[in-house]
Design a protein around this motif. Structure first.
Motif, mmCIF file in Angstrom:
data_model
loop_
_atom_site.group_PDB
_atom_site.id
_atom_site.type_symbol
_atom_site.label_atom_id
_atom_site.label_comp_id
_atom_site.label_asym_id
_atom_site.label_seq_id
_atom_site.Cartn_x
_atom_site.Cartn_y
_atom_site.Cartn_z
ATOM 1 N N MET A 1 0.841 -1.178 0.000
ATOM 2 C CA MET A 1 0.000 0.000 0.000
ATOM 3 C C MET A 1 0.885 1.240 0.000
ATOM 4 O O MET A 1 2.020 1.189 0.453
ATOM 5 C CB MET A 1 -0.969 -0.036 1.184
ATOM 6 C CG MET A 1 -0.381 0.089 2.565
ATOM 7 S SD MET A 1 -1.595 -0.045 3.898
ATOM 8 C CE MET A 1 -1.395 -1.763 4.307
ATOM 9 N N THR A 2 0.361 2.343 -0.480
ATOM 10 C CA THR A 2 1.090 3.609 -0.496
ATOM 11 C C THR A 2 1.074 4.211 0.900
ATOM 12 O O THR A 2 0.336 3.754 1.783
ATOM 13 C CB THR A 2 0.435 4.600 -1.471
ATOM 14 O OG1 THR A 2 -0.872 4.924 -0.972
ATOM 15 C CG2 THR A 2 0.347 4.035 -2.885
ATOM 16 N N ILE A 3 1.835 5.276 1.086
ATOM 17 C CA ILE A 3 1.850 5.923 2.397
ATOM 18 C C ILE A 3 0.477 6.516 2.713
ATOM 19 O O ILE A 3 0.035 6.503 3.860
ATOM 20 C CB ILE A 3 2.981 6.981 2.489
ATOM 21 C CG1 ILE A 3 3.181 7.391 3.949
ATOM 22 C CG2 ILE A 3 2.714 8.156 1.568
ATOM 23 C CD1 ILE A 3 4.454 8.187 4.200
ATOM 24 N N GLU A 4 -0.216 7.016 1.696
ATOM 25 C CA GLU A 4 -1.568 7.548 1.897
ATOM 26 C C GLU A 4 -2.512 6.433 2.354
ATOM 27 O O GLU A 4 -3.306 6.622 3.281
ATOM 28 C CB GLU A 4 -2.116 8.185 0.614
ATOM 29 C CG GLU A 4 -1.331 9.382 0.121
ATOM 30 C CD GLU A 4 -0.150 9.006 -0.782
ATOM 31 O OE1 GLU A 4 -0.011 7.817 -1.185
ATOM 32 O OE2 GLU A 4 0.663 9.901 -1.066
ATOM 33 N N GLU A 5 -2.409 5.285 1.711
ATOM 34 C CA GLU A 5 -3.250 4.139 2.083
ATOM 35 C C GLU A 5 -2.895 3.629 3.486
ATOM 36 O O GLU A 5 -3.780 3.218 4.236
ATOM 37 C CB GLU A 5 -3.101 3.021 1.046
ATOM 38 C CG GLU A 5 -3.688 3.383 -0.306
ATOM 39 C CD GLU A 5 -3.287 2.413 -1.417
ATOM 40 O OE1 GLU A 5 -4.057 2.304 -2.385
ATOM 41 O OE2 GLU A 5 -2.212 1.778 -1.318
ATOM 42 N N LEU A 6 -1.606 3.670 3.829
ATOM 43 C CA LEU A 6 -1.177 3.281 5.169
ATOM 44 C C LEU A 6 -1.832 4.182 6.219
ATOM 45 O O LEU A 6 -2.372 3.693 7.212
ATOM 46 C CB LEU A 6 0.352 3.364 5.286
ATOM 47 C CG LEU A 6 0.934 3.193 6.691
ATOM 48 C CD1 LEU A 6 0.704 1.786 7.216
ATOM 49 C CD2 LEU A 6 2.416 3.545 6.697
ATOM 50 N N CYS A 7 -1.803 5.477 5.988
ATOM 51 C CA CYS A 7 -2.402 6.420 6.938
ATOM 52 C C CYS A 7 -3.909 6.199 7.045
ATOM 53 O O CYS A 7 -4.465 6.216 8.157
ATOM 54 C CB CYS A 7 -2.093 7.861 6.517
ATOM 55 S SG CYS A 7 -0.341 8.274 6.649
ATOM 56 N N GLN A 8 -4.575 5.961 5.919
ATOM 57 C CA GLN A 8 -6.016 5.707 5.934
ATOM 58 C C GLN A 8 -6.344 4.408 6.665
ATOM 59 O O GLN A 8 -7.267 4.358 7.478
ATOM 60 C CB GLN A 8 -6.560 5.656 4.503
ATOM 61 C CG GLN A 8 -6.562 6.995 3.811
ATOM 62 C CD GLN A 8 -6.905 6.877 2.322
ATOM 63 O OE1 GLN A 8 -7.097 5.779 1.794
ATOM 64 N NE2 GLN A 8 -6.953 8.011 1.657
ATOM 65 N N ALA A 9 -5.588 3.350 6.373
ATOM 66 C CA ALA A 9 -5.831 2.054 7.019
ATOM 67 C C ALA A 9 -5.600 2.150 8.530
ATOM 68 O O ALA A 9 -6.369 1.601 9.324
ATOM 69 C CB ALA A 9 -4.926 0.980 6.404
ATOM 70 N N THR A 10 -4.561 2.873 8.926
ATOM 71 C CA THR A 10 -4.271 3.034 10.350
ATOM 72 C C THR A 10 -5.362 3.849 11.035
ATOM 73 O O THR A 10 -5.833 3.474 12.118
ATOM 74 C CB THR A 10 -2.891 3.696 10.548
ATOM 75 O OG1 THR A 10 -1.894 2.897 9.899
ATOM 76 C CG2 THR A 10 -2.549 3.827 12.020
ATOM 77 N N ALA A 11 -5.790 4.941 10.406
ATOM 78 C CA ALA A 11 -6.858 5.769 10.983
ATOM 79 C C ALA A 11 -8.140 4.959 11.137
ATOM 80 O O ALA A 11 -8.815 5.036 12.168
ATOM 81 C CB ALA A 11 -7.099 6.997 10.109
#
Length: 173
Positions: A1-11
């Motif tokens: 996943m991209t860094i944006e997707e990482l942040c979304q998944a974590t949130a």
């Protein structure tokens, strides 16, 4: 996943587990953003992503590690203490921590109580910590001065590694 997707998944996962509540002092966000992820990587809290071509690729291990960091921050831990604790931790230990903190939040139905600390640097290598809700009683000035003198005497005589010298790890809040 991209860094944006990482942040979304974590949130999303933080919200699902009831861990997405910002801290009262405003210094700790409820969910990490891209800048925070990069900062955590610099500190060694988060492993570097794999790289395919010119793209960074994050995995579930990154989400899990971010959840553990946020769970410990929620308990009032500093990033330095979290960094020390994370060294050598297994996936199972991280899962257990995240589950334990999530369960505590669910069972209480609210945020875990945390103590927010103010830090005052008195001299290089010497800091004073005080809970943000603490203020010195005016009538206790002499008692506080006596406590500071006793603390200074202890620091002068008790060096780590010497007989009588002790080091204390901060208690978990």
């Amino acid at each position: 996943m991209t860094i944006e997707e990482l942040c979304q998944a974590t949130a999303h996962e933080l919200a699902r587990r009831g861990l997405a509540t910002p801290q009262p002092d405003g210094r700790v966000t409820d969910a990490p953003d891209e800048r925070t992820v990069r900062y955590y990587q610099t500190l060694g809290l988060l492993p570097r992503p794999s790289v395919l071509g010119r793209k960074s690729c994050y995995a579930a291990v990154h989400v899990q590690r971010l959840l553990a960091i946020k769970a410990l921050q929620r308990q009032g831990w500093s990033l330095a203490k979290i960094q020390q604790w994370l060294v050598g931790r297994t996936d199972e230990e991280l899962h257990a921590l995240i589950d334990r903190v999530s369960e505590s939040v669910r069972s209480e139905g609210q945020s875990l109580p945390t103590t927010v600390w103010r830090e005052v640097t008195l001299l290089p290598g010497l800091k004073l910590l005080a809970a943000t809700d603490w203020s010195p009683p005016v009538e206790a000035t002499a008692a506080l001065e006596a406590l500071f003198r006793a603390a200074l005497a202890t620091l002068r005589t008790a060096h780590p590694g010497s007989p009588g010298g002790r080091m204390h790890e901060p208690a978990n809040e």
